[in-house]
Motif scaffolding. Structure first.
Motif, PDB file in Angstrom:
ATOM      1  N   GLY A 178      18.269 -53.503   9.741  1.00 49.75           N
ATOM      2  CA  GLY A 178      18.115 -53.457  10.840  1.00 49.75           C
ATOM      3  C   GLY A 178      16.614 -52.706  10.827  1.00 49.75           C
ATOM      4  O   GLY A 178      14.922 -52.498  10.747  1.00 49.75           O
ATOM      5  N   ALA A 179      16.690 -51.411  10.092  1.00 52.08           N
ATOM      6  CA  ALA A 179      15.889 -49.758   9.507  1.00 52.08           C
ATOM      7  C   ALA A 179      14.564 -50.749   8.395  1.00 52.08           C
ATOM      8  O   ALA A 179      13.617 -50.886   8.193  1.00 52.08           O
ATOM      9  CB  ALA A 179      16.022 -49.082   9.659  1.00 52.08           C
TER      10      ALA A 179
ATOM     11  N   THR B 263       6.916 -52.468   7.680  1.00 50.29           N
ATOM     12  CA  THR B 263       6.113 -53.164   7.426  1.00 50.29           C
ATOM     13  C   THR B 263       4.811 -52.611   6.999  1.00 50.29           C
ATOM     14  O   THR B 263       4.912 -51.433   7.572  1.00 50.29           O
ATOM     15  CB  THR B 263       5.640 -54.474   8.799  1.00 50.29           C
ATOM     16  N   PRO B 264       4.078 -52.708   5.964  1.00 46.97           N
ATOM     17  CA  PRO B 264       3.064 -52.544   5.622  1.00 46.97           C
ATOM     18  C   PRO B 264       1.915 -51.182   6.781  1.00 46.97           C
ATOM     19  O   PRO B 264       1.742 -50.308   6.282  1.00 46.97           O
ATOM     20  CB  PRO B 264       2.792 -52.929   4.479  1.00 46.97           C
TER      21      PRO B 264
ATOM     22  N   GLN C  54       7.335 -45.708   9.706  1.00 49.16           N
ATOM     23  CA  GLN C  54       8.290 -45.503   8.516  1.00 49.16           C
ATOM     24  C   GLN C  54       9.337 -44.407   7.779  1.00 49.16           C
ATOM     25  O   GLN C  54      10.091 -44.851   7.434  1.00 49.16           O
ATOM     26  CB  GLN C  54       6.778 -45.888   7.576  1.00 49.16           C
ATOM     27  N   GLU C  55       8.784 -43.143   7.887  1.00 49.49           N
ATOM     28  CA  GLU C  55       9.320 -42.309   7.600  1.00 49.49           C
ATOM     29  C   GLU C  55       9.902 -41.952   8.713  1.00 49.49           C
ATOM     30  O   GLU C  55      11.232 -42.090   8.182  1.00 49.49           O
ATOM     31  CB  GLU C  55       8.212 -41.154   7.300  1.00 49.49           C
ATOM     32  N   GLN C  56      10.551 -42.772   9.906  1.00 51.24           N
ATOM     33  CA  GLN C  56      11.703 -42.494  10.836  1.00 51.24           C
ATOM     34  C   GLN C  56      12.527 -43.181  11.003  1.00 51.24           C
ATOM     35  O   GLN C  56      13.842 -43.470  10.459  1.00 51.24           O
ATOM     36  CB  GLN C  56      11.144 -43.031  12.268  1.00 51.24           C
TER      37      GLN C  56
END
Length: 417
Positions: free
Chosen positions: A229-230, A235-236, A243-245
């Motif tokens: 899921g992560a 996405t870019p 994104q880091e989370q």
């Protein structure tokens, strides 16, 4: 998934054996009563001394009454506990021995009677219920009663003499029967116990396998679902912080999968006796600090009180596993602050991890350190089991106790360096 049941315990098997012998004796006494009646009728062609025919019939009635009482007790499940079943077996065995000797005594007026052969049954009765001790005790009682019977008959009837050699021969044969029956019953009981132990071990392995499959299905699927899921959510065009989370979430779940794999590897090593340690003097405070760095508790969540320079004889990596499991469990299942302390007592060091939660329910404490025992909140249940195995591999022991305020306190005793 159906969880296999463990075979009955030795006490339960003994209870079942006693009840089974009582049910068998119901049929034996019934047949014996019919046989005795036939013999009494047959002897009626001979002149019974006054009162002896009635005495014989009375003994048959006693046998029938005993049978009915035992049947009623079994039907009402009165002997539902081992002490009661054992007491019933002792009582009926004593009554059977007395009735058998009474029937022999009833025919003491007939010097040619072979009714004394009935006495061979008494050690068999004792062996069936209580193995070799029961056979020998039944024989001893029978020998005393038969000797008294012969003395009574010799005193009462002119054509019967008291013959020690005859008594010794007959009771010697009865002793041989008692020894053979008792030894056979003992050997059969031992063989049944060995078979039952083997079945118990097979059932235990099946139970562990069932728990393992169920636990792994959950503990592998959950982190894999979170990782997938992560990764799909990244996405870019997302902010770098988000994104880091998501990457952090995937990493944590990956670490969780690694811990599951490590636990299974350790389980296999312990089962094969291949758990190896590299023991050397280890600074306990340093290992605790490294463990807390990996757990990353919130500020004030964990407090440490360990004397500086306290050294234990341990494998640092394995000691880290012990502390990681205990402190991690306290952080997840207890309430802060979690206290990590250590005390010296001679050549031993006791490490204690205490939380302020509700503690472990009493009904779960007995199997707390068993493999695949979980709190129901995730995990395959190898954490505390591994803590115990690692503690024992170090020459120590892990234990649990409730604190005065009701929280949980897990202690591990390790050798001091």
């Amino acid at each position: 998934m159906t969880t296999p049941d463990l075979p009955p315990s030795p006490a339960e098997r003994r209870h079942a054996d006693l009840l089974r012998s009582e049910r068998t004796m119901l049929w034996v006494r019934t047949l014996a009563a019919v046989f005795a009646l036939v013999q009494i009728i047959t002897y009626s062609a001979l002149p019974y001394p006054p009162g002896w025919a009635g005495a014989s019939l009375g003994l048959v009635v006693v046998m029938a009454v005993v049978n009915m009482v035992v049947l009623a007790l079994l039907m009402t499940r009165w002997a539902s506990t081992l002490p009661r079943a054992r007491g019933l077996a002792l009582t009926t065995t004593a009554l059977d021995v007395l009735v058998a000797n009474g029937l022999v005594l009833a025919y003491s007026f007939d010097p040619g009677s072979a009714h004394w052969a009935i006495l061979f049954l008494t050690p068999l009765l004792g062996a069936a219920r209580f193995r070799l001790p029961g056979a020998l005790i039944a024989w001893g009682g029978t020998a005393v009663l038969y000797t008294a019977r012969q003395a009574f008959a010799a005193d009462r009837f002119e054509d019967i003499s008291f013959s020690p050699s005859s008594i010794g021969f007959r009771m010697g044969l009865a002793l041989l029967v008692a020894l053979v029956a008792g030894l056979l019953a003992r050997d059969l009981a031992r063989e049944r116990e060995r078979t039952a132990q083997a079945l118990t071990e097979v059932a235990r392995v099946d139970l562990l396998r069932a728990r393992l499959v169920g636990s792994l299905a959950h503990d592998l699927r959950s982190p894999l679902t979170a990782i997938n899921g992560a990764l799909k959510a990244i996405t870019p065009d997302q902010p770098a912080e988000l994104q880091e989370q998501l990457v952090g979430l995937a990493r944590r779940q990956g670490a969780r999968l690694a811990r599951v794999a490590d636990g299974m590897i350790d389980l296999a090593r312990v089962e094969r006796g291949q758990l190896e340690l590299e023991l050397h003097p280890t600074d306990l405070a340093e290992v605790v600090a490294a463990t807390l760095e990996a757990l990353a508790p919130k500020e004030g969540e964990v407090s440490v009180a360990i004397p500086d320079g306290l050294m234990v004889e341990a494998d640092p990596d394995r000691l880290d596993q012990i502390l990681y499991n205990l402190i991690g469990n306290a952080m997840r299942h207890g309430r802060p602050p979690v206290e990590v302390t250590a005390t010296e007592d001679g050549r031993a060091v006791t490490i204690a991890v205490t939380d302020q939660g509700k503690g472990v329910p009493t009904e779960r404490q007995d199997g707390l350190f068993d493999a695949f025992t979980t709190s129901g909140s995730g995990g395959i249940g190898l954490g505390l089991w591994l803590v115990q195995e690692l503690a024992r591999a170090h020459g120590g022991e892990a234990s649990y106790r409730a604190t005065d305020h009701g929280g949980a306190c897990f202690e591990v005793v390790l050798p001091r360096a």
